[in-house]
Design a protein around this motif. Sequence first.
Motif, PDB file in Angstrom:
ATOM      1  N   PHE A  89       7.598  -8.383 -11.062  1.00 30.37           N
ATOM      2  CA  PHE A  89       7.561  -6.941 -11.342  1.00 30.37           C
ATOM      3  C   PHE A  89       6.390  -6.571 -12.274  1.00 30.37           C
ATOM      4  CE2 PHE A  89       9.118  -2.935 -13.219  1.00 30.37           C
ATOM      5  CZ  PHE A  89       9.355  -2.247 -12.040  1.00 30.37           C
ATOM      6  N   ASP A  90       5.808  -7.569 -12.931  1.00 27.70           N
ATOM      7  CA  ASP A  90       4.646  -7.284 -13.774  1.00 27.70           C
ATOM      8  C   ASP A  90       3.536  -6.594 -13.000  1.00 27.70           C
ATOM      9  OD1 ASP A  90       5.819  -8.250 -15.963  1.00 27.70           O
ATOM     10  OD2 ASP A  90       4.685 -10.125 -16.076  1.00 27.70           O
ATOM     11  N   ALA A 125      11.182   4.363  -6.600  1.00 24.46           N
ATOM     12  CA  ALA A 125       9.976   3.576  -6.336  1.00 24.46           C
ATOM     13  C   ALA A 125       9.262   3.336  -7.643  1.00 24.46           C
ATOM     14  CB  ALA A 125       9.070   4.324  -5.358  1.00 24.46           C
ATOM     15  N   PHE A 126       8.642   2.171  -7.760  1.00 26.83           N
ATOM     16  CA  PHE A 126       7.869   1.848  -8.968  1.00 26.83           C
ATOM     17  C   PHE A 126       6.423   1.621  -8.549  1.00 26.83           C
ATOM     18  CE2 PHE A 126      12.217   0.868  -9.858  1.00 26.83           C
ATOM     19  CZ  PHE A 126      12.408   1.338 -11.145  1.00 26.83           C
ATOM     20  N   THR A 127       5.533   2.447  -9.097  1.00 29.78           N
ATOM     21  CA  THR A 127       4.153   2.408  -8.624  1.00 29.78           C
ATOM     22  C   THR A 127       3.199   2.345  -9.812  1.00 29.78           C
ATOM     23  OG1 THR A 127       4.087   4.813  -8.661  1.00 29.78           O
ATOM     24  CG2 THR A 127       4.677   3.790  -6.578  1.00 29.78           C
ATOM     25  N   PRO A 128       2.015   1.756  -9.587  1.00 33.55           N
ATOM     26  CA  PRO A 128       1.061   1.666 -10.706  1.00 33.55           C
ATOM     27  C   PRO A 128       0.404   2.996 -11.039  1.00 33.55           C
ATOM     28  CG  PRO A 128       0.210   0.514  -8.786  1.00 33.55           C
ATOM     29  CD  PRO A 128       1.540   1.060  -8.402  1.00 33.55           C
ATOM     30  N   PHE A 129       0.512   3.956 -10.168  1.00 35.72           N
ATOM     31  CA  PHE A 129      -0.059   5.270 -10.446  1.00 35.72           C
ATOM     32  C   PHE A 129       0.818   6.297  -9.749  1.00 35.72           C
ATOM     33  CE2 PHE A 129      -2.228   3.433  -6.797  1.00 35.72           C
ATOM     34  CZ  PHE A 129      -2.100   4.404  -5.827  1.00 35.72           C
ATOM     35  N   PRO A 130       0.746   7.546 -10.117  1.00 33.37           N
ATOM     36  CA  PRO A 130       1.584   8.558  -9.476  1.00 33.37           C
ATOM     37  C   PRO A 130       1.173   8.731  -8.010  1.00 33.37           C
ATOM     38  CG  PRO A 130      -0.001   9.578 -10.956  1.00 33.37           C
ATOM     39  CD  PRO A 130      -0.083   8.121 -11.198  1.00 33.37           C
ATOM     40  N   ASP A 186       0.826  -1.215   0.000  1.00 38.73           N
ATOM     41  CA  ASP A 186       0.000   0.000   0.000  1.00 38.73           C
ATOM     42  C   ASP A 186       0.855   1.257   0.000  1.00 38.73           C
ATOM     43  OD1 ASP A 186      -0.488   1.012   3.269  1.00 38.73           O
ATOM     44  OD2 ASP A 186       0.665  -0.779   2.725  1.00 38.73           O
ATOM     45  N   VAL A 187       0.210   2.346  -0.276  1.00 38.79           N
ATOM     46  CA  VAL A 187       0.902   3.601  -0.474  1.00 38.79           C
ATOM     47  C   VAL A 187       1.587   4.071   0.804  1.00 38.79           C
ATOM     48  CG1 VAL A 187       0.575   6.009  -1.115  1.00 38.79           C
ATOM     49  CG2 VAL A 187      -0.750   4.244  -2.237  1.00 38.79           C
ATOM     50  N   THR A 219       2.574  -2.495 -12.577  1.00 43.75           N
ATOM     51  CA  THR A 219       1.603  -1.683 -13.315  1.00 43.75           C
ATOM     52  C   THR A 219       0.189  -2.092 -12.942  1.00 43.75           C
ATOM     53  OG1 THR A 219       1.756  -3.259 -15.122  1.00 43.75           O
ATOM     54  CG2 THR A 219       3.100  -1.268 -15.282  1.00 43.75           C
ATOM     55  N   ASP A 220       0.079  -2.932 -11.917  1.00 41.31           N
ATOM     56  CA  ASP A 220      -1.266  -3.365 -11.529  1.00 41.31           C
ATOM     57  C   ASP A 220      -1.608  -2.823 -10.136  1.00 41.31           C
ATOM     58  OD1 ASP A 220      -3.558  -4.663 -10.910  1.00 41.31           O
ATOM     59  OD2 ASP A 220      -2.759  -6.705 -11.070  1.00 41.31           O
ATOM     60  N   ASP A 221      -1.053  -3.468  -9.082  1.00 37.44           N
ATOM     61  CA  ASP A 221      -1.466  -3.031  -7.755  1.00 37.44           C
ATOM     62  C   ASP A 221      -0.358  -3.105  -6.711  1.00 37.44           C
ATOM     63  OD1 ASP A 221      -1.223  -5.728  -7.662  1.00 37.44           O
ATOM     64  OD2 ASP A 221      -3.130  -6.101  -6.680  1.00 37.44           O
ATOM     65  N   PHE A 265       3.538  -2.011  -5.156  1.00 40.46           N
ATOM     66  CA  PHE A 265       4.501  -0.913  -5.117  1.00 40.46           C
ATOM     67  C   PHE A 265       5.890  -1.492  -4.856  1.00 40.46           C
ATOM     68  CE2 PHE A 265       0.331   0.264  -3.815  1.00 40.46           C
ATOM     69  CZ  PHE A 265       0.084   1.444  -4.471  1.00 40.46           C
TER      70      PHE A 265
END
Lengths: 468, 612
Positions: free
Chosen positions: B148-149, B47-52, B26-27, B152-154, B156
């Motif tokens: 790591f796929d 950090a690699f996150t599915p959304f900004p 979670d964020v 881009t989903d859910d 972090f």
Amino acid sequence: MSLAVPNGLDNSVERPGTRAPLVLGESSYHSITEAVCKIAENPPSKLWVISFLVAVHLATMLGLCIAYLFYTGVGVWGNRNPVFWGWPIVNFVFWVGIGHAGTLISAILYLFRQEWRTSINRTAEAMTIFAVVCAGTFPGIHVGRAWLAFWLAPYPSLNLWMWPQFRSPLLWDVFAVSTYATVSLLFWYMGMVPDLATFRDRSKHPVRRAVYGVLSLGWSGSSRHWMRYEKAYALLAAFAAPLVLSVHTIVSFDFAVSQVPGWHTTIFPPYFVAGAIFSGFAMVITLMVPARSIFNIEKLITIRHLENMCKIILTTGMIVGLAYGTEFFIAWYGQVTEEKFAFINRAMGPYWWAYWTMITCNVISPNIFWWKKARTTPWIMFVVSIFVNIGMWFERFVITVTSLSRDYLPSAWAYFEPTWVDWAMLIGSFGLFFTLFLLFCRLMPIINMAETKATLAKELHMAHKDAH
Amino acid sequence: MSETKPAPKTVADGNTVHGVVAEFSDVDSLLAACERVRDAGYTKADAFTPFPVHGIDKALGIKPTVLPWIALTAGAIGTCTALTMQIWMNGIDYQYIISGKPYISLPAFIPVSFELTILFASFGTFFGMWALNGLPRFSNPMFTSPRFDRATDDTFFLFLDAKDKRFDEAGAKVLLGDLGGEFVEPVVEDDSPKKIPSFLLIGLALVIAFSMIPALLVARMRVTKSSSPRFHVFPDMDFSPAKDAQQISTLFADGRAMRPDVPGTVNRGELDWDVDFQTGIDMEKLAQIDAPRARQLVAMMQSDTEIGEGDGEVAGEESPAEEAVEEVTEEPQTEEPAAEEPMADEPATEEPAADEPAAEEPAADEPEAEMQEEPESVKEESASEEPTAEETATEEPASEEPAAEAPAEEMAAEEAPAEETPAETAPEEAATPAEAEPPTEKPAAPASLAPASGPTVDTTPWLTENPLTVDAEVLARGQQQFNIYCSVCHGMNGRGNGLVNQRAQQILATTWTPPSSLHDQTLYQDAYPDGKLFSTISNGVRKMPGYAAQIRAKDRWAIVSYVRALQASQNATLDDVPASQRKALQAKQAEVQAELEKAAAKAAADAQQSAT
């Protein structure tokens, strides 16, 4: 991590002190991904296949009509003296107008931090691109010798040995529409890259993975990338917002800068822009209402989204109505004989049926949205949006054709009659639009997953705070 | 920094380790971890996150981007480009004159400048962003882990880069584990082959090679010469079925390429009611001598189109149609009857419609009556006309009358439209063909070739005076027109030895009839009145064609005045010259004489020299 909003909750009701949720049901980041990606990953439904076949056939009809036009010449249209701007230009203005809602929703609502835009902006942007494709087709083939349409561009020509005339609104139009198409495309594509990366990472088939891999440009979701990406997105939104306004302003200059009675008015730019937003939002509703139920994304595109769009339609509909009234007032107040005649002729002349269709559809029908019941009932808004689409097409018809068919010289008056090619091209342009749109629904992320997830994150954060 | 000091690398299983990555679900936990990592001194964590994620820039210590400056620069370049382009193209290089507006009109340049500013700024932003992000990127070690796929989903990810000064693999793993990261693992080099497969390279090379072919062909064509015509991708109107006037056209039912005048209209510049001026004949006198002909002439001038129509059908259509018979098979139908019965019907049926607008004029009724009888006679005339025309050309008398006429014609032709005479000698039918003729100002009607079937006494009351007020201006105009149209045959001085004649003599052209010298006594005013001269210019004589179609009536009169001046110049004495100009003329004469003498002396000297 998930957020549970009761599925039946009516998020169109304002509750003081709380923010209405924009994502309904039991939702998590993953459920959003699932909901959106499934649309493209599941095999196409029968309904999709049937609509696609119909649309492709209509688009093919458009292509054949264009071939026929090229082979025979522009005489296949109903364009005759004195109405040389017939349906092709009507269709052009109509489609450009439709194309405005997409960028407006994406850019202007983004700059105003209207978060409800997140789940509809992708579709609206796609709609923009496809509408601009349809729009661009018409002036392109309207030039007569379409294979020489590149003469519009300012290039050092050894044949012509001359440059274009930069004081002509028609040339401004070339720059405005092509800039708009380009920037909209960049904006749409850039917005899709993170979601295409999601598609890439979910694909099993190597070809599919490779294609989405190329399209997503190696997007990894790095925070540094996101930071620049968001900055770029904000900048593009800031550029696109005035661009939207300028494009339809310039399209209106095509008319307003001329001397034709009924065209030569200063109200045209704002009037055209309001009309464009009006028709664009109507088209978004026309597309979204069936799409959300077909693709089961009612939880993402909620009633609240639709209601907001209805409110915009109501507002812009009233602006358009006011503009119609103002035109009449100025025609009377200005006391120019031809101008007065042009407007009386619109309402009572041989095209009275077109004028009153326009008034009924554009001014009267949106008033149903004063009632909340109508704003929250999808089928009602669908019906009204169809009316608005029809009405806005007629608005362009009324402006273009009635003014030209009867201008200064009564001996030059004539009644415009479309040919079957005109009809086939209008219908075919819808075929082209829906072909592209249906392909988009199957192949691209139709909802901006990343932004919707960010909205969800905000709501989770607030739910978390409320819990404490 | 990493550039100065080689990054510490750990080798595991032969692969380079790029760093260590951990997952967060979670964020909030991600943000907390980011802050701890930053506080621990890592500057290259990502950090690699599915959304900004909001606040992550601060949490990771990411510096703001220069992107807005790139956009600003690009936008400014756009503005400058647009303004320079417009000012150069419309203000300097190709100036359009539009309602006296300035060539460099900045207000009109605003729209395009605005659009290009936006366009360039958008390009700057779009491409600048990808460039700053180092994308597109073909290979990224982050993607080696299948987990790591989900970035881009859910899920972090927090990544500690091996290039960081503080990085050591074991410590990083511990740190991330402590921070609540799951699945802490090293990021290893992608072990898939780095080389691009050779078939792709070969394919690419082939595509490039083939794509060069059209360009090379075009380049070659540009430098080589070819005798075959240009290749037309789009023929446009290059091969349109365009026809010259009087050619046969298959496009129109009547076979004529040239369209007749629209009934009820007058051609631009042809609205002229002064019949005398147009024909060179004194109408009042003609009316006394030969009323029907005068009436017809007047009717012709007043309702040009109707008679023009009939005239066209008889004289104009006849000749092309006659030829057409041989080629166009659909024609005979219209041809034969056109000459016989329908001819008489047609005008009668057409008349009411065409005549209506003109009905107010009382005169309009008379020509109508005239018209109905006229076609019959005209038809006769036209029937006899064709052979005669040929005959005159070949000089082989072959038809009924002309036998006697051919010789007469030679001399009568000089007094071209002398065909008037039949009016008296012959009955109506014979008269009318001739009548149809002076009005044939249209070049289509070869009326001047019509035989004068009778004595050659010309009783036509020609205008004896030029209706123009002759002054220097008219003479100058006449001279100019004469030099353009007449001098090629008649010569600049009117002696009949123009360039065309010289050439004809040179090549011994057998069919050439030498043009008359305008200084012949028979062409002087007393023998050949102005009106007749005008008529000859208009309708032609012998081989000379009529010039009515090329020269306006006013200019033909100006030519008449100039011809008279030319004639006068040959018989003038010094007394005819205005007193003020005599001196200059004498001086000039002396000068010319001196020059002539000089030339003669020189020639003599030369002759002497060559003799010695």
